[in-house]
Design an enzyme around this catalytic site. Structure first.
Site, PDB file in Angstrom:
ATOM      1  N   SER A 194       1.117  -1.434  -0.101  1.00  0.00           N
ATOM      2  CA  SER A 194      -0.181  -0.121   0.301  1.00  0.00           C
ATOM      3  C   SER A 194       0.538   1.499  -0.230  1.00  0.00           C
ATOM      4  CB  SER A 194      -0.942   0.200   1.248  1.00  0.00           C
ATOM      5  OG  SER A 194      -1.318   0.917   1.581  1.00  0.00           O
ATOM      6  N   TYR A 198      -2.126  -1.313  10.764  1.00  0.00           N
ATOM      7  CA  TYR A 198      -2.087  -2.224   9.730  1.00  0.00           C
ATOM      8  C   TYR A 198      -1.378  -1.536   8.379  1.00  0.00           C
ATOM      9  CZ  TYR A 198      -3.935  -1.624   5.029  1.00  0.00           C
ATOM     10  OH  TYR A 198      -3.533  -2.145   3.589  1.00  0.00           O
ATOM     11  N   LYS A 233       2.159  -4.188   6.257  1.00  0.00           N
ATOM     12  CA  LYS A 233       2.385  -4.270   5.003  1.00  0.00           C
ATOM     13  C   LYS A 233       4.077  -3.630   4.455  1.00  0.00           C
ATOM     14  CE  LYS A 233      -1.727  -4.220   3.071  1.00  0.00           C
ATOM     15  NZ  LYS A 233      -1.685  -5.432   2.782  1.00  0.00           N
TER      16      LYS A 233
HETATM   17  P1  NAD Z   1     -11.101  -7.585   1.183  1.00  0.00           P
HETATM   18  O1  NAD Z   1     -12.084  -7.147   2.693  1.00  0.00           O
HETATM   19  O2  NAD Z   1     -12.504  -6.892  -0.132  1.00  0.00           O
HETATM   20  O3  NAD Z   1     -10.583  -8.242   0.159  1.00  0.00           O
HETATM   21  C1  NAD Z   1      -9.567  -8.994   1.269  1.00  0.00           C
HETATM   22  C2  NAD Z   1      -9.747 -10.640   1.494  1.00  0.00           C
HETATM   23  O4  NAD Z   1      -8.859 -11.427   2.755  1.00  0.00           O
HETATM   24  C3  NAD Z   1     -11.401 -10.809   1.737  1.00  0.00           C
HETATM   25  O5  NAD Z   1     -11.563 -11.501   1.041  1.00  0.00           O
HETATM   26  C4  NAD Z   1     -10.726 -11.007   3.235  1.00  0.00           C
HETATM   27  O6  NAD Z   1     -11.617 -12.102   3.235  1.00  0.00           O
HETATM   28  C5  NAD Z   1      -9.317 -12.557   3.175  1.00  0.00           C
HETATM   29  N1  NAD Z   1      -9.167 -12.800   4.326  1.00  0.00           N
HETATM   30  C6  NAD Z   1      -8.377 -11.501   5.034  1.00  0.00           C
HETATM   31  N2  NAD Z   1      -7.755 -12.449   5.770  1.00  0.00           N
HETATM   32  C7  NAD Z   1      -7.510 -14.082   5.504  1.00  0.00           C
HETATM   33  C8  NAD Z   1      -7.153 -15.144   6.109  1.00  0.00           C
HETATM   34  N3  NAD Z   1      -6.319 -14.862   6.821  1.00  0.00           N
HETATM   35  N4  NAD Z   1      -7.118 -16.219   5.160  1.00  0.00           N
HETATM   36  C9  NAD Z   1      -8.358 -16.534   4.875  1.00  0.00           C
HETATM   37  N5  NAD Z   1      -8.461 -15.428   3.629  1.00  0.00           N
HETATM   38  C10 NAD Z   1      -8.470 -13.980   4.117  1.00  0.00           C
HETATM   39  O7  NAD Z   1      -9.831  -5.855   0.793  1.00  0.00           O
HETATM   40  P2  NAD Z   1      -9.687  -5.253  -0.566  1.00  0.00           P
HETATM   41  O8  NAD Z   1      -9.523  -3.755  -0.509  1.00  0.00           O
HETATM   42  O9  NAD Z   1      -9.468  -6.179  -1.728  1.00  0.00           O
HETATM   43  O10 NAD Z   1      -7.923  -5.270  -0.462  1.00  0.00           O
HETATM   44  C11 NAD Z   1      -7.025  -6.924  -0.891  1.00  0.00           C
HETATM   45  C12 NAD Z   1      -5.803  -6.878  -0.543  1.00  0.00           C
HETATM   46  O11 NAD Z   1      -5.053  -5.076  -0.757  1.00  0.00           O
HETATM   47  C13 NAD Z   1      -5.719  -6.254   0.735  1.00  0.00           C
HETATM   48  O12 NAD Z   1      -4.014  -6.794   1.635  1.00  0.00           O
HETATM   49  C14 NAD Z   1      -5.120  -5.036   1.562  1.00  0.00           C
HETATM   50  O13 NAD Z   1      -4.443  -4.265   2.278  1.00  0.00           O
HETATM   51  C15 NAD Z   1      -4.136  -3.980   0.356  1.00  0.00           C
HETATM   52  N6  NAD Z   1      -4.697  -3.133   0.019  1.00  0.00           N
HETATM   53  C16 NAD Z   1      -5.727  -2.451  -0.528  1.00  0.00           C
HETATM   54  C17 NAD Z   1      -6.539  -1.222   0.004  1.00  0.00           C
HETATM   55  C18 NAD Z   1      -7.642   0.070  -0.672  1.00  0.00           C
HETATM   56  O14 NAD Z   1      -7.779   0.391  -0.665  1.00  0.00           O
HETATM   57  N7  NAD Z   1      -9.025  -1.547  -1.009  1.00  0.00           N
HETATM   58  C19 NAD Z   1      -4.734   0.020  -0.730  1.00  0.00           C
HETATM   59  C20 NAD Z   1      -4.054  -1.307  -0.719  1.00  0.00           C
HETATM   60  C21 NAD Z   1      -3.682  -2.184   0.280  1.00  0.00           C
HETATM   61  C1  WQD Z   2      -9.535   9.328   0.848  1.00  0.00           C
HETATM   62  C2  WQD Z   2      -9.778  11.129   1.326  1.00  0.00           C
HETATM   63  C3  WQD Z   2      -9.785  11.416   3.113  1.00  0.00           C
HETATM   64  C4  WQD Z   2     -14.290   9.544   3.936  1.00  0.00           C
HETATM   65  C5  WQD Z   2      -6.760   4.489   2.919  1.00  0.00           C
HETATM   66  C6  WQD Z   2      -5.773   4.136   3.690  1.00  0.00           C
HETATM   67  C7  WQD Z   2      -4.392   3.912   2.986  1.00  0.00           C
HETATM   68  C8  WQD Z   2      -5.084   2.247   1.548  1.00  0.00           C
HETATM   69  C9  WQD Z   2      -7.002   2.981   0.787  1.00  0.00           C
HETATM   70  C10 WQD Z   2      -4.836   0.415   2.047  1.00  0.00           C
HETATM   71  C11 WQD Z   2      -9.246  11.257   2.134  1.00  0.00           C
HETATM   72  C12 WQD Z   2     -11.380  12.338   2.573  1.00  0.00           C
HETATM   73  C13 WQD Z   2     -13.177  10.075   3.159  1.00  0.00           C
HETATM   74  C14 WQD Z   2     -14.644  10.874   4.318  1.00  0.00           C
HETATM   75  C15 WQD Z   2     -13.222  12.427   3.454  1.00  0.00           C
HETATM   76  N1  WQD Z   2      -5.656   1.342   2.281  1.00  0.00           N
HETATM   77  N2  WQD Z   2     -12.316  11.374   3.396  1.00  0.00           N
HETATM   78  N3  WQD Z   2     -14.530  11.868   3.948  1.00  0.00           N
HETATM   79  O1  WQD Z   2      -7.432   7.117   4.095  1.00  0.00           O
HETATM   80  O2  WQD Z   2      -6.334   8.332   1.414  1.00  0.00           O
HETATM   81  O3  WQD Z   2      -6.299   6.203   2.275  1.00  0.00           O
HETATM   82  O4  WQD Z   2      -7.697   3.515   2.107  1.00  0.00           O
HETATM   83  O5  WQD Z   2      -3.756   0.571   2.745  1.00  0.00           O
HETATM   84  O6  WQD Z   2      -3.783   2.828   3.496  1.00  0.00           O
HETATM   85  O7  WQD Z   2      -5.312   4.767   4.669  1.00  0.00           O
HETATM   86  O8  WQD Z   2      -8.662   7.165   1.347  1.00  0.00           O
HETATM   87  O9  WQD Z   2     -10.720   7.320   1.098  1.00  0.00           O
HETATM   88  O10 WQD Z   2     -10.139   7.439   3.250  1.00  0.00           O
HETATM   89  O11 WQD Z   2      -9.697   9.292   2.040  1.00  0.00           O
HETATM   90  O12 WQD Z   2     -13.417  13.340   3.771  1.00  0.00           O
HETATM   91  O13 WQD Z   2     -15.768  10.378   4.452  1.00  0.00           O
HETATM   92  O14 WQD Z   2     -10.984  12.052   1.139  1.00  0.00           O
HETATM   93  O15 WQD Z   2      -9.883  12.406   4.728  1.00  0.00           O
HETATM   94  O16 WQD Z   2      -8.648  12.723   2.156  1.00  0.00           O
HETATM   95  P1  WQD Z   2      -7.069   7.277   2.372  1.00  0.00           P
HETATM   96  P2  WQD Z   2      -9.747   7.643   1.833  1.00  0.00           P
END
Ligand code: NAD
Ligand code: WQD
Length: 329
Positions: A124, A148, A152
Site C-alpha cells: 500500500s 495495518y 505492510k
Molecule cells: P477485501 O477485504 O475486500 O479483501 C481481502 C480478502 O482477504 C477478503 O476476502 C478476506 O475474506 C480475505 N482474508 C483476510 N484474512 C484472511 C485469512 N487469514 N485467510 C484467508 N482469507 C483472508 O480487501 P481489498 O480491498 O480487496 O484488499 C486486498 C488487499 O489489498 C489487502 O491486502 C489490502 O491490505 C490491500 N490494499 C487495499 C487497498 C484498498 O484501498 N482497498 C489499498 C492498498 C492495499
Molecule cells: C481519501 C480522502 C480523506 C472519507 C486509505 C488507507 C490506505 C489505503 C487506501 C489500504 C482523504 C477524505 C474520506 C470521508 C473524506 N488502504 N475523506 N470523507 O485515507 O487516502 O487511504 O485507503 O491500504 O492505507 O489509509 O483513503 O478513501 O479513506 O480517504 O473527506 O468520509 O477522502 O480525508 O483526504 P486514504 P480514504
C-alpha cells in the site's frame, strides 16, 4: 499458469481473478470469507465464463494451505488476503499483526516447500508515510502511524529477506494507491461492512440515500481547494497491473507503485461523481480526520518502464462504474 489468489473473493482480488482468467491463466482462490462472500467467486465465473477452484480456508492454518499446494501444481501466488481497516487496526493491533503476518509466513513457507518461486504481494502507498511528493519506490519508508500500515512495511521486509537468501524466489511488491470503481458488469465491486471509511463508497452510499451527506474531512490543507488529495486508480487497471507484474516477474525483489500519477481532491471527486452520474452528493465540511496526510500520489513511471503497464481509466469512468455497482448492489 496456475495462480493461487489469496483473498480472491474480496474487492481487489475478485477483479484480479477476472483479469487473470481473461489473460489465460487458471485461478485457484483461497479465502476465509471474513470480509467477503462466496457469491463473488460465482460472479467471477459468470463474468469470464471460466471455472475457478475455491478453497474456504484460513491462511494462518498451515495444514489447510498445504492441502492446496498438494492438490494443485501452483506456478505463482498473488497474495491479497489480509485485514485492511486502518482505524480497526489501531483498536485491534494483535488481530492485525497475527492475521497479516502469520498468513504471509505460512504462505511463504508453503512456497518454499513446494518450490513455488513467483510471488506477488498487495502492499500500500501507506508505507510511504508523509514523504515528499510524488512517492517513488526508491524512497526510505516512514512510519505509518497504524498497525495495518506497519504490517505492510514488515511483510515487504520479510519477502525481501527471503528473496535475498534465495534469489530464485521472485517477488513483486505492488504498492496500491487508492483503488476505486468496479467491473463494468456491475456484478462485483466494493462492499464495505457498516459505514464506509473510504471516500468513494461513502459517496456512492450518499448518492443512493443510504447516508445523509458526505463529511469532508478538512478544507484547510495546502492543496488546490484545501481538501485532501489522493491518487485514485480504477480497480480494473489495478487488476491488470497484477497480470503485468506476474508476466514480467524476474529473480529478486521488485517494487512498483500502481497509481495514475495524478492527484484528485475530495471536492474534485465529488464534482466528477455528480457530473458522471447526473446525481447530487450533499456534503458538509468537518474537522480533519486524525492521521490523514494532505497529499498522496504516485510516480508510476517504473511500472510503465518495466512492466509496460499504465492506468488507462479516468476519474469519470471510476465514478460511473462505482455508481453502477452501488445501484445494482
Ligand atoms: P477485501 O477485504 O475486500 O479483501 C481481502 C480478502 O482477504 C477478503 O476476502 C478476506 O475474506 C480475505 N482474508 C483476510 N484474512 C484472511 C485469512 N487469514 N485467510 C484467508 N482469507 C483472508 O480487501 P481489498 O480491498 O480487496 O484488499 C486486498 C488487499 O489489498 C489487502 O491486502 C489490502 O491490505 C490491500 N490494499 C487495499 C487497498 C484498498 O484501498 N482497498 C489499498 C492498498 C492495499
Ligand atoms: C481519501 C480522502 C480523506 C472519507 C486509505 C488507507 C490506505 C489505503 C487506501 C489500504 C482523504 C477524505 C474520506 C470521508 C473524506 N488502504 N475523506 N470523507 O485515507 O487516502 O487511504 O485507503 O491500504 O492505507 O489509509 O483513503 O478513501 O479513506 O480517504 O473527506 O468520509 O477522502 O480525508 O483526504 P486514504 P480514504
Amino acid at each position: 499458469m496456475n495462480i493461487l489468489v489469496t483473498g480472491g473473493a474480496g474487492y481487489i482480488g475478485s477483479h484480479t481473478c477476472v483479469s487473470l482468467l481473461e489473460a489465460g491463466h487458471t485461478v485457484i482462490v483461497a479465502d476465509n470469507l471474513c470480509n467477503s462472500k462466496r457469491e463473488n467467486v460465482e460472479k467471477i465465473m459468470q463474468i469470464t465464463d471460466k471455472e475457478v477452484t475455491f478453497y474456504e480456508i484460513d491462511l494462518t492454518d498451515a495444514k489447510a494451505v498445504d492441502v492446496v499446494f498438494r492438490n494443485y501444481k501452483v506456478d505463482g501466488v498473488i497474495h491479497l488476503a489480509g485485514l485492511k481497516a486502518v482505524g480497526e487496526s489501531v483498536d485491534m493491533p494483535l488481530a492485525y499483526y497475527y492475521n497479516n503476518i502469520v498468513s504471509t509466513l505460512v504462505l511463504a513457507k508453503a512456497c518454499q516447500k513446494f518450490n513455488v518461486n513467483r510471488f506477488v504481494f498487495s502492499s500500500s502507498a501507506t508505507v510511504y508515510g508523509d514523504n515528499t511528493l510524488p512517492f517513488v519506490e526508491t524512497m526510505n519508508l516512514l512510519p505509518t502511524t497504524n498497525p495495518y500500515g506497519e504490517t505492510k512495511a514488515m511483510i515487504e521486509r520479510i519477502l525481501a529477506d527471503i528473496s535475498k537468501a534465495n534469489p530464485a524466489f521472485s517477488v513483486s511488491i505492488l504498492r496500491y494507491f487508492n483503488p476505486v470503481g468496479a467491473h463494468e458488469s456491475g456484478l462485483i465491486g466494493e462492499e464495505p461492512n457498516g459505514i464506509p471509511n473510504n471516500l468513494m463508497p461513502y459517496i456512492t452510499q450518499v448518492a443512493k440515500g443510504k447516508l445523509e451527506k458526505l463529511r469532508v474531512f478538512g478544507n484547510d490543507y495546502p492543496t488546490v481547494d484545501g481538501t485532501g488529495v489522493r491518487d485514485y486508480i480504477h480497480v480494473i487497471d489495478l487488476a491488470e497491473g497484477h497480470v503485468a507484474a506476474l508476466n514480467n516477474l524476474t529473480e529478486g525483489v521488485h517494487i512498483y507503485n500502481l497509481g495514475t500519477s495524478q492527484g484528485t481532491s475530495v471536492l474534485e471527486l465529488v464534482k466528477a461523481f455528480e457530473e458522471a452520474n447526473s446525481i447530487e452528493v450533499p456534503y458538509e465540511i468537518v474537522d480533519r480526520r486524525p492521521g490523514d496526510i494532505a497529499l498522496c500520489y504516485a510516480d508510476a513511471s517504473k511500472a510503465k518502464r518495466e512492466l509496460g503497464w499504465t492506468a488507462e481509466r479516468d476519474i469519470i469512468a471510476m465514478c460511473r462504474d462505482a455508481w453502477r455497482f452501488e445501484k445494482n448492489y
